[in-house]
Design an enzyme around this catalytic site. Structure first.
Site, mmCIF file in Angstrom:
data_model
loop_
_atom_site.group_PDB
_atom_site.id
_atom_site.type_symbol
_atom_site.label_atom_id
_atom_site.label_comp_id
_atom_site.label_asym_id
_atom_site.label_seq_id
_atom_site.Cartn_x
_atom_site.Cartn_y
_atom_site.Cartn_z
ATOM 1 N N HIS A 1 14.342 60.122 70.478
ATOM 2 C CA HIS A 1 15.756 60.319 70.491
ATOM 3 C C HIS A 1 16.897 60.421 70.034
ATOM 4 O O HIS A 1 17.732 60.864 69.251
ATOM 5 C CB HIS A 1 16.552 58.560 71.247
ATOM 6 N N LYS B 1 18.428 62.492 66.738
ATOM 7 C CA LYS B 1 18.469 63.915 66.146
ATOM 8 C C LYS B 1 19.186 64.095 65.028
ATOM 9 O O LYS B 1 19.036 63.346 63.871
ATOM 10 C CB LYS B 1 20.809 63.565 67.102
ATOM 11 N N ASP C 1 16.836 74.131 54.756
ATOM 12 C CA ASP C 1 16.673 74.312 53.136
ATOM 13 C C ASP C 1 16.518 72.751 52.325
ATOM 14 O O ASP C 1 16.126 73.327 51.185
ATOM 15 C CB ASP C 1 17.478 75.650 52.677
ATOM 16 N N HIS D 1 30.730 59.046 73.514
ATOM 17 C CA HIS D 1 29.021 59.062 73.489
ATOM 18 C C HIS D 1 28.687 58.640 71.816
ATOM 19 O O HIS D 1 27.575 58.363 71.697
ATOM 20 C CB HIS D 1 28.534 59.814 74.125
ATOM 21 N N LYS E 1 27.318 56.202 68.289
ATOM 22 C CA LYS E 1 26.984 54.879 68.449
ATOM 23 C C LYS E 1 27.595 54.526 66.714
ATOM 24 O O LYS E 1 26.811 54.843 65.966
ATOM 25 C CB LYS E 1 25.491 55.309 68.619
ATOM 26 N N ASP F 1 33.355 44.800 58.497
ATOM 27 C CA ASP F 1 33.871 44.753 57.516
ATOM 28 C C ASP F 1 34.661 45.970 56.599
ATOM 29 O O ASP F 1 34.327 46.623 57.662
ATOM 30 C CB ASP F 1 33.255 43.415 56.154
#
Length: 481
Positions: free
Chosen positions: A220, A222, A227, A399, A401, A406
């Site tokens: 999952h 990404k 470079d 969507h 996450k 704090d």
């Protein structure tokens, strides 16, 4: 005759139950869901467990040559990274009061708190893709990409054309896709990429996953590394819906980040490890200087890249979330499209709220997967009674996450606050410890609350009995969702 059949089914169920308890004694929540499945499907429950529930197992061990290459990569990084080596080195001095959390973070394997970084954040697809595509256009040596989903739609075709052009210019392009998430990617799309010299591999395509009995495990993550100096991670994939062009979900609210500096080396390490897993190739020693070049970063942000997966014995993203929330003193802000915490995280959230911490959780107002939303809703009443405030996003589909604790840390990545992300998926999260990053992500969260509706406990309790029953069933299945 009927009595013998009933006795056989009872003995079969008891036998399956004992076997599942032995195999899943470390995860009683998983044992419970598989016992429930075997009760409902007594003749095939254990067969389903064999193809979808068995532990992933450790990755194949390295050969001596691969181990030497890996050591060379580590030595390359060691000489270039500005590391945090003690709590006194943390620019965020709140950590001096949270030594246990610092100790946990500082000893996560293949991860370190780095001191020389600059980060930018994107809340929508358009600005993200504009920045990403510009960086890809300027690539000189290599482009490494890892996505759960790549679509063969308008955005996917633009993405494909750009990568083909860069490959034809002599830039090395390597792509990892998840076999399930990108299962609809057409053969013509893949073939055109390969003919142009783009290397593309899939993590556990469905038939291969079925053969290996690992159909429940997904990559999952990404990751983009350009470079060896610029990196991206977060919640967005490649497709039209991430630009808000889904007829079902409408506006797409997500969080993705661009990073420049020391932390990119650890994105690169995660990609190289995954590349070996999907392709069987260990990138050669002579490539190491190109993969880990000097980045000449002038940034001062402290960032840590944390990868987790079912091939490891630890679950560092879950550990980070649990420990940070348990130590919160003023606020915990959470945005997640799938809210299915395990028992430990439920306890940490409830304890924080009962201790006077301002705990706010933002979840979608509309669902992409109804069963997952029902499982999420099953946790709300218990937590709201403990003092947690929940909001449902109204502007479109959220969507993102994100976890903010704090003024201590903010985390952005691919991992949802659910058991699948913590234990079954290969995930990656970036933890930011600089006040500037925390403040920006906090401002984004507070803006999202303006586009959301608070869930009132009294009103929520009035939902129908059918809804409550559906939530119970989905919660039983939640370790597999």
């Amino acid at each position: 005759m009927m009595g013998s059949v009933i006795l056989f089914l009872i003995l079969l169920y008891l036998g399956q139950t004992m076997l599942l308890l032995l195999l899943e004694y470390k995860r009683p929540d998983r044992a419970a869901v598989w016992i429930f499945i075997s009760f409902c499907l007594p003749l095939i429950g254990i067969w389903l467990y064999r193809i979808a529930g068995r532990p992933y197992g450790k990755s194949a061990s390295m050969t001596r040559e691969e181990w030497m290459v890996w050591q060379e990569m580590h030595s390359q990084i060691a000489g270039k990274v500005s590391r945090v080596t003690s709590v006194e080195d943390m620019k965020n001095k709140d950590f001096t009061h949270h030594l246990r959390l610092y100790n946990l973070l500082s000893e996560i394997p293949n991860s370190t708190i780095t001191s020389c970084n600059h980060t930018d954040y994107y809340a929508e697809g358009d600005p993200l893709f504009t920045a990403l595509f510009q960086d890809i256009k300027e690539a000189k040596e290599h482009i490494h990409l890892e996505f759960y989903i790549i679509r063969h739609d308008i955005m996917g075709t633009i993405f494909q054309d750009l990568l083909i052009k860069k490959s034809q210019e002599g830039v090395q392009v390597r792509i990892i896709c998840d076999g399930f998430g990108s299962k609809s990617l057409s053969k013509s799309f893949i073939q055109r990429m390969k003919e142009a010299g783009v290397e593309i591999h899939f993590f556990l395509p469905p038939l291969h996953a079925l053969k290996l009995r690992k159909i429940n495990y997904r990559n999952h993550r990404k990751i983009v590394v350009i470079d060896g100096t610029i990196g991206y991670t977060g919640g967005m994939n490649i497709g039209d819906e991430y630009k808000g062009e889904s007829l079902k979900l409408g506006f797409w609210r997500d969080t993705h980040m661009r990073m420049h500096g020391d932390s990119v080396y650890y994105l690169q390490m995660a990609f190289i490890k995954d590349w070996r897993l999907v392709s069987g190739q260990t990138l050669c020693t002579h490539l190491v200087p190109d993969l880990f070049p000097e980045h000449n970063c002038k940034g001062t942000e402290q960032v840590q890249v944390i990868a987790s997966g079912p091939d490891e014995t630890r679950h560092p993203i879950q550990e980070m979330c649990f420990n940070a929330i348990a130590m919160a003193s003023s606020r915990v802000y959470i945005t997640t499209p799938y809210f299915i915490p395990d028992v430990a995280l439920m306890t940490a959230i409830k304890t924080a709220a009962r201790s006077g911490v301002d705990v706010r959780v933002l979840i979608p107002g509309r669902a992409d997967y109804k069963i997952v939303l029902l499982a999420s809703l099953s946790h709300l009443e218990e937590l709201m009674e403990a003092g947690v405030t929940f909001y449902r996003y109204q502007k479109g589909f959220v969507h993102a996450k994100v976890v903010i604790v704090d003024q201590l840390l903010a985390a952005v990545g691919s991992a949802n606050l659910d058991m699948r992300s913590f234990y079954s998926n290969f995930e990656l999260t970036a933890a930011m410890y600089s006040r500037s990053a925390i403040d920006q992500l906090t401002a984004n969260f507070e803006q999202d609350l303006q586009d959301s509706k608070r869930i009132e406990l009294g009103e929520f309790k009035q939902r129908s009995r059918a809804s409550k029953c559906a939530e119970v069933v989905c919660r039983l299945l939640s370790p597999l969702l």
